[in-house]
Design a protein around this motif. Structure first.
Motif, PDB file in Angstrom:
ATOM      1  N   THR A 288       0.032  -0.927  -0.220  1.00  0.00           N
ATOM      2  CA  THR A 288       0.329   0.068  -0.307  1.00  0.00           C
ATOM      3  C   THR A 288       0.721   1.322  -0.223  1.00  0.00           C
ATOM      4  OG1 THR A 288      -1.856  -0.890   0.870  1.00  0.00           O
ATOM      5  CG2 THR A 288      -1.407   1.559   1.192  1.00  0.00           C
ATOM      6  N   TYR A 289       0.110   2.365  -0.726  1.00  0.00           N
ATOM      7  CA  TYR A 289       1.354   3.923  -1.266  1.00  0.00           C
ATOM      8  C   TYR A 289      -0.166   4.438  -1.402  1.00  0.00           C
ATOM      9  CZ  TYR A 289       4.759   0.040  -2.335  1.00  0.00           C
ATOM     10  OH  TYR A 289       5.865  -0.980  -2.808  1.00  0.00           O
ATOM     11  N   ILE A 290      -0.869   4.760  -0.727  1.00  0.00           N
ATOM     12  CA  ILE A 290      -1.950   5.810  -0.514  1.00  0.00           C
ATOM     13  C   ILE A 290      -1.208   6.962   0.062  1.00  0.00           C
ATOM     14  CG2 ILE A 290      -4.509   6.016  -0.563  1.00  0.00           C
ATOM     15  CD1 ILE A 290      -5.363   2.987  -0.453  1.00  0.00           C
ATOM     16  N   GLY A 291      -1.133   6.538   1.385  1.00  0.00           N
ATOM     17  CA  GLY A 291      -0.311   7.924   1.869  1.00  0.00           C
ATOM     18  C   GLY A 291      -2.519   8.400   2.604  1.00  0.00           C
ATOM     19  N   LEU A 292      -2.416   9.713   2.469  1.00  0.00           N
ATOM     20  CA  LEU A 292      -3.590   9.967   2.966  1.00  0.00           C
ATOM     21  C   LEU A 292      -3.016  10.449   4.444  1.00  0.00           C
ATOM     22  CD1 LEU A 292      -5.736   9.492   0.503  1.00  0.00           C
ATOM     23  CD2 LEU A 292      -5.334  11.978   0.785  1.00  0.00           C
ATOM     24  N   GLY A 293      -2.584   9.997   5.110  1.00  0.00           N
ATOM     25  CA  GLY A 293      -2.335  10.746   6.582  1.00  0.00           C
ATOM     26  C   GLY A 293      -2.094   9.288   6.739  1.00  0.00           C
TER      27      GLY A 293
ATOM     28  N   TYR B  87      -2.878   5.583  -5.233  1.00  0.00           N
ATOM     29  CA  TYR B  87      -3.661   6.915  -4.768  1.00  0.00           C
ATOM     30  C   TYR B  87      -3.915   7.474  -5.827  1.00  0.00           C
ATOM     31  CZ  TYR B  87      -6.428  11.229  -3.184  1.00  0.00           C
ATOM     32  OH  TYR B  87      -7.074  12.644  -2.840  1.00  0.00           O
ATOM     33  N   TYR B  88      -5.200   7.333  -6.535  1.00  0.00           N
ATOM     34  CA  TYR B  88      -5.263   8.395  -8.003  1.00  0.00           C
ATOM     35  C   TYR B  88      -6.099   9.589  -7.826  1.00  0.00           C
ATOM     36  CZ  TYR B  88      -4.531   3.573  -8.796  1.00  0.00           C
ATOM     37  OH  TYR B  88      -3.071   2.548  -9.117  1.00  0.00           O
ATOM     38  N   PRO B  89      -5.770  11.456  -7.714  1.00  0.00           N
ATOM     39  CA  PRO B  89      -6.627  12.410  -7.209  1.00  0.00           C
ATOM     40  C   PRO B  89      -7.237  11.946  -8.203  1.00  0.00           C
ATOM     41  CG  PRO B  89      -4.087  12.082  -7.706  1.00  0.00           C
ATOM     42  CD  PRO B  89      -3.732  11.464  -7.283  1.00  0.00           C
ATOM     43  N   ASN B  90      -6.660  12.191  -9.304  1.00  0.00           N
ATOM     44  CA  ASN B  90      -7.994  12.687 -11.026  1.00  0.00           C
ATOM     45  C   ASN B  90      -6.633  11.407 -12.075  1.00  0.00           C
ATOM     46  OD1 ASN B  90      -5.651  13.757 -12.305  1.00  0.00           O
ATOM     47  ND2 ASN B  90      -6.135  14.913 -10.724  1.00  0.00           N
ATOM     48  N   LYS B  91      -7.786  11.469 -13.201  1.00  0.00           N
ATOM     49  CA  LYS B  91      -7.779  10.212 -14.365  1.00  0.00           C
ATOM     50  C   LYS B  91      -6.547  10.639 -14.918  1.00  0.00           C
ATOM     51  CE  LYS B  91     -10.201  13.264 -18.007  1.00  0.00           C
ATOM     52  NZ  LYS B  91     -11.532  13.371 -19.100  1.00  0.00           N
TER      53      LYS B  91
END
Length: 949
Positions: free
Chosen positions: A75-80, A408-412
């Motif tokens: 997992t490399y999503i991050g966001l805290g 993590y995919y902030p946008n397309k």
């Protein structure tokens, strides 16, 4: 008899002992006692509809099988939230050790010096890394800590004449999405207007009282907070910074730039992600704001002999003192997690943390360079651990999923990658291969990590941190193991003796409930991982929601609130949303009985409500006529009633259905505080008495351990009309169809410890849960009977019975010069933690034995109190040199060459025979509270630095 039944392991008194206790009470059966205790009109007519109970062995097989439904991806999503390495020495000696996880909040400082020292280390670590002057002993999560920062800055703005009445608060668009959601929830009721925008475009207008920045930002960019804070300070705008604590090893401390508050989470310091919690947040600020600081502060003071001692400082700040004047309802912490995080810093020390932070940063730089060689654009000009890549998100996601990788995919068109402590070189090569495949290029293979600093020079850390000896002494496992054990020996926990705290329900935290917490399959799931990877969690959490919904007699449950105070606030916000959905925006009056816990009015004020206090009768019950009068007076604007049941005085009020009807007849909703749910389960429930919403303390009734003052969980259960408004989350869909914004950061709050309550219910089943409630009532009434003649019980039900707890009156002993505090301290010499002191009535003890304590342990406790009563009888107002006033007695006193006391050493240390078998020695004498408040020190400074001249 099924001797494997979990109920036999959980419930203390066996059948033979129960019969003896019932004889003492003069009743023929347990059912007769319950009939005499609980009003008949609120009793449940049928048993709870729950699954058949499992044995401990069956449950452990079951929970392991469920854990396999979780898919553990890289997992490399991050966001805290980040994967971490929990050192085994901390896992085994803290997380899995009942000496640490069964302790209570350190109100009795003399028997809590170990965890107080660990928390002082935590505060020191936070102060050093943030560059601030003062820190608390942890908060619930980063998002709620950010909301507390906003509330603090809003409260202190009134001290600046030019800011009085100003209500705008700037939120950087780089803030974590879950934090923005919680800020929205908190801002609206108290009249704060949030303005979300770019830091670069902010105009520092006088219309703003404060601002909050994310450091680094949610997608990894490190913005120039230094110049922003300088401009804000010039414009008298106070600034809070939400900072990644590991990044602060490489980034300069926000305090050095003039920040007013710095908050964040310490999850990165070895704490499992656990699908969202529990984790210890941190909160640091300027000393000028110490009396506005939410939560708890550990401070240094001295004991009777002048020796260094620790205590919870400035305790009058706590919300049950401030009540509706409070700016926060938080009166708890995440102590167990804060202890773990502090031990992580102790174990690694400054050099170890620098190695870890440098390694994380260098891996991010190495990955960024490799992807750029493949032709990708890396957007972040300055970053710590998170890179932002321009790429076809859908294409990358498809390939990443096949390789069991979460990004993590902030946008397309963008992909964010947060590397972490667990990322190895082979993991970097897998990531590179994902992007190579998407670009239809041959993947390159890296064999070493590049050494390079990609942080803007004027934001790089130059200040020292963790220079104190404690962070530079225990770097081998042997040394840390012994240090942890040394601290543990200073603390009295449930593994030593009964902790009979009224309203706090210190019951057994069974090992079989705790074991799954150490499982990789439960610990390593990111709260924002795709739902199909968390099927085990979703199954458990849905089942727990259904169990709690059935137990409370309601329609639905939200597990999101991660403490009892959060549950109170969530319940009130759901009521508020319900009224507003009907056009009743004006309904803002909250009726609260005068006997209520102080967090009730604090929560009501936070929810934007106006508190109207109703009277209590001499018997401790709600004054029904006064309530009726006030409900009718405020009928047009009545929002709700907050009520605790059984009452805080330990009585089942027979008028409860009449009370709830009065509120409904006048357009209000009924919020029930679930602090005393341990006296309801299986026998009655909030739905049955007419409530509309209740919060439950899973760390009380449902067996989550108190952990020395946290973690807690405070889910809310609601009636049908409130279901649409249950809280949501901006990333993972939860809650009702008209969900209010977030109450805490993670979609399901502290999901990991919810496994404990799920197991507790699963193993006890309907019959075991009901039996537990009955025995809790039996144990309390048995104590009441045994203490008769020595102590008066202040309140009883109509047939003379107590509920699951009782209040004993110690005020008459003032005639002998003895205060209730003296009794509390003398109990330590007998090997017991004091019951709840002076709440809800000053000069009293509130005693709750729970169902887990055996008759033998209860008898020892009663023998101790009766022996103390005989010592009180011998005491005199004119002679303060007595065994009670000098309590507790330390080993140093007992082994000293001189003994200047008018009683023997044996009476001081071994007043009853049982004490000799299992003596607990307090490590300090009675602490000096007043001195500690006058000379507040909340970090690891030597005592010589602050002793008065």
């Amino acid at each position: 008899m099924n001797t494997n039944a979990f109920a036999l392991r959980h419930i203390g008194p066996n059948q033979e002992d129960q019969n003896l206790m019932l004889q003492t009470l003069g009743v023929d059966s347990l059912d007769q006692l319950i009939y005499e205790t609980i009003p008949d009109d609120i009793r449940l007519k049928k048993p709870l509809n729950l699954d058949e109970p499992m044995t401990e062995y069956e449950y452990l097989l079951h929970i392991h099988k469920l854990s396999l439904k979780n898919k553990v991806y890289k997992t490399y999503i991050g966001l805290g939230y980040h994967p971490t390495v929990l050192p085994a020495v901390i896992q085994r000696n803290v997380l899995e050790n009942p000496g640490w996880y069964t302790a209570y909040t350190p109100y009795q400082a003399e028997i809590a010096q170990g965890r107080l020292e660990a928390l002082l280390n935590f505060q020191t670590m936070v102060i050093d890394l943030t560059g601030m002057e003062i820190a608390n002993a942890s908060l619930l999560d980063e998002s709620t800590a950010a909301a507390e920062a906003m509330s603090l800055l809003f409260a202190v703005r009134e001290r600046d004449q030019k800011k009085a009445g100003v209500n705008k608060f700037f939120v950087s668009e780089n803030i974590l999405p879950q934090t923005l959601s919680v800020l929205q929830t908190r801002a609206t009721p108290i009249g704060i207007e949030l303005v979300v925008g770019s830091e670069e475009d902010f105009n520092f207008s006088s219309e703003f009282f404060g601002a909050i920045l994310q450091y680094p930002g949610k997608e990894g960019q490190i913005t120039d907070i230094k110049s922003f804070i300088e401009q804000a300070n010039a414009a008298r705008i106070k600034v809070a910074v939400a900072a990644d604590i590991l990044s602060l090893v490489k980034l300069e401390a926000p305090g050095k730039f003039g920040a007013d508050v710095v908050v964040g989470t310490t999850q990165r310091f070895g704490i499992p992600m656990g699908y969202g919690g529990p984790h210890a947040a941190y909160f640091a600020t300027k000393e000028a704001y110490k009396r506005d600081l939410p939560g708890r502060i550990i401070g240094v003071t001295k004991d009777t002999n002048g020796n260094r001692a620790l205590r919870m400082a400035l305790q009058t700040r706590e919300q049950h003192i401030k009540r509706d004047k409070a700016t926060s309802n938080i009166c708890t912490a995440q102590v167990l997690l804060a202890v773990m995080a502090s031990m992580y810093a102790v174990y690694h020390g400054p050099k170890g943390l620098k190695f870890i932070a440098n390694r994380v940063h260098n891996k991010a730089v190495t990955l960024a360079n490799a992807l750029e060689k493949l032709g990708y654009e890396q957007v972040n000009s300055s970053f710590f651990d998170t890179i932002l890549i321009k790429a076809n998100a859908k294409k990358i996601e498809k390939i990443a999923n096949r390789k069991k990788v979460n990004l993590y995919y902030p946008n397309k068109n963008t992909v964010a990658i947060s590397v972490n402590e667990t990322t190895l070189i082979p993991d970097l090569n897998v990531l590179i291969s994902v992007f190579a495949k998407a670009a239809d290029k041959k993947s390159m293979v890296i064999s070493e990590v590049e050494q390079h600093n990609n942080i803007a020079e004027d934001l790089q850390r130059t200040s020292d941190f963790l220079t104190e000896p404690v962070f530079n002494s225990y770097h081998s496992e042997t040394e840390l193991m012994r240090y942890i054990k040394m601290l543990e020996r200073k603390d009295l926990s449930l593994n030593h003796s009964m902790i009979s705290l009224g309203s706090c329900t210190m019951k057994l935290n069974a090992a079989s409930e705790m074991l799954p917490l150490s499982s990789v399959n439960w610990g390593t799931i990111h709260p924002f991982a795709p739902l199909k990877q968390a099927k085990g969690y979703l199954k458990v959490l849905k089942a727990l929601e259904d169990q709690l919904t059935e137990i409370t007699g309601f329609a639905a449950t939200s597990l999101q609130p991660n403490s009892g105070a959060q549950g109170e606030f969530a319940g009130l916000m759901v009521i508020k949303a319900y009224h507003e959905s009907r056009g009743d925006h004006h309904r803002n009056i909250c009726l609260i009985p005068s006997s209520a816990h102080g967090t009730n009015p604090a929560s009501a004020v936070m929810a934007g409500m106006k508190v109207v206090v109703t009277k209590s009768t001499e018997e401790g019950n709600i004054d029904v006529e006064d309530l009726r009068e006030k409900a009718e007076l405020h009928a047009d604007n009545l929002s709700c009633l907050m009520v605790t049941y059984p009452s805080t005085h330990g009585v089942y009020e027979s008028a409860i259905k009449e009370i709830t009807k009065i509120i409904h007849d006048n357009g209000g909703q009924v919020y029930m505080d679930g602090a005393n749910m341990n006296a309801q389960v299986g026998l009655t429930n909030p739905g049955n008495i007419g409530a509309d919403v209740c919060h439950l303390n899973l760390h009380k009734t449902f067996a989550i351990p108190h952990g020395g003052g946290g973690p807690g969980v405070g889910p809310i259960c609601v009636a049908e009309q409130l279901v649409p408004f249950l809280p949501g989350n901006p990333i993972v869909k939860t809650g009702g169809k008209d969900a209010i914004t977030g109450i805490s950061a993670a979609p399901f709050g502290s999901a990991l410890v919810c496994l404990i309550s799920y197991g507790y219910i699963k193993m006890l089943g309907a019959e075991g849960l009901t039996e537990s409630t009955k025995v809790a009532i039996l144990n309390a009434n048995y104590i009441k009977q045994r203490l008769q003649g020595s102590f008066d019980t202040l309140y009883s039900g109509e047939r003379g019975r107590a509920a699951h707890e009782m209040i004993v009156d110690c005020r008459p002993f003032k005639a002998n010069g003895i205060e209730v505090t003296d009794i509390a301290k003398r109990l330590i010499d007998y090997g017991f933690h004091s019951p709840t002191l002076s709440f809800p009535v000053a000069g009293t003890l509130m005693i709750e034995p729970t169902e887990s304590e055996s008759k033998g342990e209860i008898d020892r406790f009663c023998d101790a109190l009766i022996a103390i009563k005989s010592e009180i009888d011998k005491a005199s107002k004119d002679e303060i040199n007595n065994v009670l006033k000098n309590a507790p007695h330390t080993l140093a006193m007992l082994t000293s060459e001189t003994w200047d006391f008018p009683y023997s050493r044996e009476q001081a240390a071994f007043p009853l025979d049982y004490v000799k078998e299992n003596k607990f020695w307090p490590s300090v004498r009675r602490v000096d509270d007043a001195y500690g408040d006058r000379n507040l020190i909340c970090s690891c400074a030597p005592i010589e630095d602050y002793i008065e001249a």
